[in-house]
Design a protein around this motif. Structure first.
Motif, PDB file in Angstrom:
ATOM      1  N   UNK A   1       0.823  -1.209   0.000  1.00  0.00           N
ATOM      2  CA  UNK A   1       0.000   0.000   0.000  1.00  0.00           C
ATOM      3  C   UNK A   1       0.860   1.262   0.000  1.00  0.00           C
ATOM      4  N   UNK A   2       1.496   1.545  -1.138  1.00  0.00           N
ATOM      5  CA  UNK A   2       2.294   2.754  -1.277  1.00  0.00           C
ATOM      6  C   UNK A   2       2.228   3.242  -2.718  1.00  0.00           C
ATOM      7  N   UNK A   3       2.665   4.475  -2.938  1.00  0.00           N
ATOM      8  CA  UNK A   3       2.505   5.124  -4.239  1.00  0.00           C
ATOM      9  C   UNK A   3       3.215   4.371  -5.361  1.00  0.00           C
ATOM     10  N   UNK A   4       4.475   3.994  -5.156  1.00  0.00           N
ATOM     11  CA  UNK A   4       5.244   3.355  -6.221  1.00  0.00           C
ATOM     12  C   UNK A   4       4.659   2.001  -6.609  1.00  0.00           C
ATOM     13  N   UNK A   5       3.903   1.388  -5.722  1.00  0.00           N
ATOM     14  CA  UNK A   5       3.265   0.114  -6.035  1.00  0.00           C
ATOM     15  C   UNK A   5       2.274   0.281  -7.181  1.00  0.00           C
ATOM     16  N   UNK A   6       1.606   1.424  -7.235  1.00  0.00           N
ATOM     17  CA  UNK A   6       0.646   1.671  -8.303  1.00  0.00           C
ATOM     18  C   UNK A   6       1.342   1.792  -9.651  1.00  0.00           C
ATOM     19  N   UNK A   7       2.503   2.467  -9.670  1.00  0.00           N
ATOM     20  CA  UNK A   7       3.253   2.583 -10.911  1.00  0.00           C
ATOM     21  C   UNK A   7       3.726   1.208 -11.383  1.00  0.00           C
ATOM     22  N   UNK A   8       4.211   0.390 -10.453  1.00  0.00           N
ATOM     23  CA  UNK A   8       4.675  -0.947 -10.807  1.00  0.00           C
ATOM     24  C   UNK A   8       3.560  -1.840 -11.296  1.00  0.00           C
ATOM     25  N   UNK A   9       2.368  -1.654 -10.753  1.00  0.00           N
ATOM     26  CA  UNK A   9       1.219  -2.458 -11.158  1.00  0.00           C
ATOM     27  C   UNK A   9       0.891  -2.237 -12.627  1.00  0.00           C
ATOM     28  N   UNK A  10       0.987  -1.009 -13.087  1.00  0.00           N
ATOM     29  CA  UNK A  10       0.716  -0.696 -14.497  1.00  0.00           C
ATOM     30  C   UNK A  10       1.668  -1.451 -15.413  1.00  0.00           C
ATOM     31  N   UNK A  11       2.951  -1.448 -15.082  1.00  0.00           N
ATOM     32  CA  UNK A  11       3.949  -2.150 -15.882  1.00  0.00           C
ATOM     33  C   UNK A  11       3.706  -3.655 -15.866  1.00  0.00           C
ATOM     34  N   UNK A  12       3.373  -4.188 -14.712  1.00  0.00           N
ATOM     35  CA  UNK A  12       3.112  -5.621 -14.593  1.00  0.00           C
ATOM     36  C   UNK A  12       1.924  -6.041 -15.448  1.00  0.00           C
ATOM     37  N   UNK A  13       0.870  -5.266 -15.413  1.00  0.00           N
ATOM     38  CA  UNK A  13      -0.326  -5.610 -16.191  1.00  0.00           C
ATOM     39  C   UNK A  13      -0.059  -5.530 -17.689  1.00  0.00           C
ATOM     40  N   UNK A  14       0.817  -4.623 -18.105  1.00  0.00           N
ATOM     41  CA  UNK A  14       1.215  -4.569 -19.508  1.00  0.00           C
ATOM     42  C   UNK A  14       1.932  -5.847 -19.917  1.00  0.00           C
ATOM     43  N   UNK A  15       2.799  -6.346 -19.035  1.00  0.00           N
ATOM     44  CA  UNK A  15       3.511  -7.597 -19.307  1.00  0.00           C
ATOM     45  C   UNK A  15       2.537  -8.763 -19.402  1.00  0.00           C
ATOM     46  N   UNK A  16       1.574  -8.811 -18.489  1.00  0.00           N
ATOM     47  CA  UNK A  16       0.575  -9.885 -18.512  1.00  0.00           C
ATOM     48  C   UNK A  16      -0.198  -9.862 -19.822  1.00  0.00           C
ATOM     49  N   UNK A  17      -0.557  -8.690 -20.294  1.00  0.00           N
ATOM     50  CA  UNK A  17      -1.294  -8.580 -21.556  1.00  0.00           C
ATOM     51  C   UNK A  17      -0.473  -9.093 -22.734  1.00  0.00           C
ATOM     52  N   UNK A  18       0.822  -8.796 -22.727  1.00  0.00           N
ATOM     53  CA  UNK A  18       1.678  -9.280 -23.813  1.00  0.00           C
ATOM     54  C   UNK A  18       1.777 -10.808 -23.791  1.00  0.00           C
ATOM     55  N   UNK A  19       1.861 -11.374 -22.593  1.00  0.00           N
ATOM     56  CA  UNK A  19       1.910 -12.831 -22.472  1.00  0.00           C
ATOM     57  C   UNK A  19       0.596 -13.442 -22.941  1.00  0.00           C
ATOM     58  N   UNK A  20      -0.517 -12.820 -22.603  1.00  0.00           N
ATOM     59  CA  UNK A  20      -1.827 -13.312 -23.020  1.00  0.00           C
ATOM     60  C   UNK A  20      -1.955 -13.330 -24.546  1.00  0.00           C
ATOM     61  N   UNK A  21      -1.392 -12.353 -25.187  1.00  0.00           N
ATOM     62  CA  UNK A  21      -1.506 -12.249 -26.642  1.00  0.00           C
ATOM     63  C   UNK A  21      -0.607 -13.220 -27.389  1.00  0.00           C
ATOM     64  N   UNK A  22       0.539 -13.553 -26.795  1.00  0.00           N
ATOM     65  CA  UNK A  22       1.542 -14.297 -27.557  1.00  0.00           C
ATOM     66  C   UNK A  22       1.871 -15.693 -27.044  1.00  0.00           C
ATOM     67  N   UNK A  23       1.903 -15.882 -25.723  1.00  0.00           N
ATOM     68  CA  UNK A  23       2.440 -17.124 -25.175  1.00  0.00           C
ATOM     69  C   UNK A  23       1.450 -17.943 -24.358  1.00  0.00           C
ATOM     70  N   UNK A  24       0.469 -17.295 -23.753  1.00  0.00           N
ATOM     71  CA  UNK A  24      -0.475 -18.008 -22.892  1.00  0.00           C
ATOM     72  C   UNK A  24      -1.821 -17.298 -22.940  1.00  0.00           C
ATOM     73  N   UNK A  25      -2.603 -17.642 -23.935  1.00  0.00           N
ATOM     74  CA  UNK A  25      -3.881 -16.958 -24.150  1.00  0.00           C
ATOM     75  C   UNK A  25      -4.894 -17.232 -23.056  1.00  0.00           C
ATOM     76  N   UNK A  26      -4.713 -18.308 -22.309  1.00  0.00           N
ATOM     77  CA  UNK A  26      -5.662 -18.642 -21.240  1.00  0.00           C
ATOM     78  C   UNK A  26      -5.292 -18.009 -19.906  1.00  0.00           C
ATOM     79  N   UNK A  27      -4.177 -17.302 -19.859  1.00  0.00           N
ATOM     80  CA  UNK A  27      -3.752 -16.659 -18.606  1.00  0.00           C
ATOM     81  C   UNK A  27      -4.749 -15.592 -18.184  1.00  0.00           C
ATOM     82  N   UNK A  28      -5.069 -15.587 -16.907  1.00  0.00           N
ATOM     83  CA  UNK A  28      -6.018 -14.611 -16.387  1.00  0.00           C
ATOM     84  C   UNK A  28      -5.439 -13.987 -15.114  1.00  0.00           C
ATOM     85  N   UNK A  29      -5.963 -12.836 -14.751  1.00  0.00           N
ATOM     86  CA  UNK A  29      -5.577 -12.208 -13.485  1.00  0.00           C
ATOM     87  C   UNK A  29      -6.494 -12.766 -12.407  1.00  0.00           C
ATOM     88  N   UNK A  30      -5.921 -13.596 -11.556  1.00  0.00           N
ATOM     89  CA  UNK A  30      -6.721 -14.230 -10.517  1.00  0.00           C
ATOM     90  C   UNK A  30      -7.151 -13.261  -9.437  1.00  0.00           C
TER      91      UNK A  30
END
Length: 251
Positions: A148-177
């Motif tokens: 629960x801190x400010x920089x965590x929000x910035x990191x979350x955006x980058x992480x979700x971008x990575x997850x989206x790239x994986x969903x598109x190319x390597x693991x289409x069934x991957x979901x955010x649990x």
């Protein structure tokens, strides 16, 4: 077929390994066959669950030097098995770079046990490199611990971008649990603001249970114990027990 979760956050010190250990322990105590996979060369999950950093490890598994049965070890919790890690895994990150299908090594290595375990929980390093990519490809769902801190929000955006790239190319069934908050201090306005912002944006993707700052949670890994075996009455233990129930219900 069992459910595979990967715990990911490129920021260190957010309680990722602590969460993987304790959620896994409580899931196992609920009667589900559970496997913890330490896929971080720091091997904090391995020591935090009370196992010695000895071979064979997950590195030997993905390198083809040991079988899946050879690397799986029993933990102090009935029904909770562990694949340990060691510093050797840091070399794997380099070795995998030039390998064909390098993103699928962990997925292929775990495949023979997918039907045996109800839950497989993978702990990844605090980065978005090849080891974490292997975890994302091997998983069905991503669990994101968020401090629960400010920089965590910035990191979350980058992480979700990575997850989206994986969903598109390597693991289409991957979901955010789901996203869950760790190290929460209700006395600070910043912590309250972070929780409010994340819940407003991600809505039902956010778990209801919030993990508070708790000294006993910090002490338990140094004793090689999950919190349920170290102090099952503390607020940290009760919180992780409730969070594990949410994970099971969502699964």
């Amino acid at each position: 077929m069992g459910k595979v979760f990967v715990f990911v956050n490129q920021k260190g010190g957010v309680g990722k390994t602590t969460s993987a250990i304790n959620i896994g322990a409580y899931i196992a105590l609920s009667g589900k066959k559970t496997l913890l996979v330490d896929f971080d060369s720091q091997a904090n999950m391995t020591s935090g669950i009370g196992l010695a950093r000895q071979k064979p490890t997950v590195y030997d598994l993905i390198a083809g030097k040991a079988s899946l049965d050879q690397v799986i070890q029993k933990s102090i919790i009935p029904g909770l098995d562990v694949i340990p890690a060691s510093i050797d895994l840091s070399g794997a990150a380099i070795e995998l770079v030039d390998q064909k299908n390098r993103e699928f090594f962990l997925k292929n290595a775990l495949a023979p046990k997918r039907d045996f375990y109800d839950y497989i929980l993978i702990d990844c390093p605090p980065s978005l490199g090849i080891l974490t990519l292997n975890g994302l490809v091997a998983a069905d769902e991503v669990l994101i611990p968020l401090q629960c801190e400010y920089f965590a929000l910035e990191g979350l955006t980058l992480l979700l971008q990575t997850v989206k790239r994986v969903q598109k190319t390597l693991n289409q069934s991957l979901d955010i649990g789901g996203i869950f908050f760790t190290m929460y201090d209700s006395r600070t306005r910043l912590a309250q603001d972070v929780v409010r912002q994340v819940k407003a944006y991600f809505k039902d993707r956010v778990f209801n249970t919030i993990i508070p700052r708790n000294v006993r949670l910090s002490e338990a890994p140094s004793h090689g114990l999950p919190i349920c075996k170290y102090d099952n009455l503390c607020i940290g233990a009760r919180s992780y027990e409730q969070l594990s129930k949410e994970v099971i219900e969502r699964g």
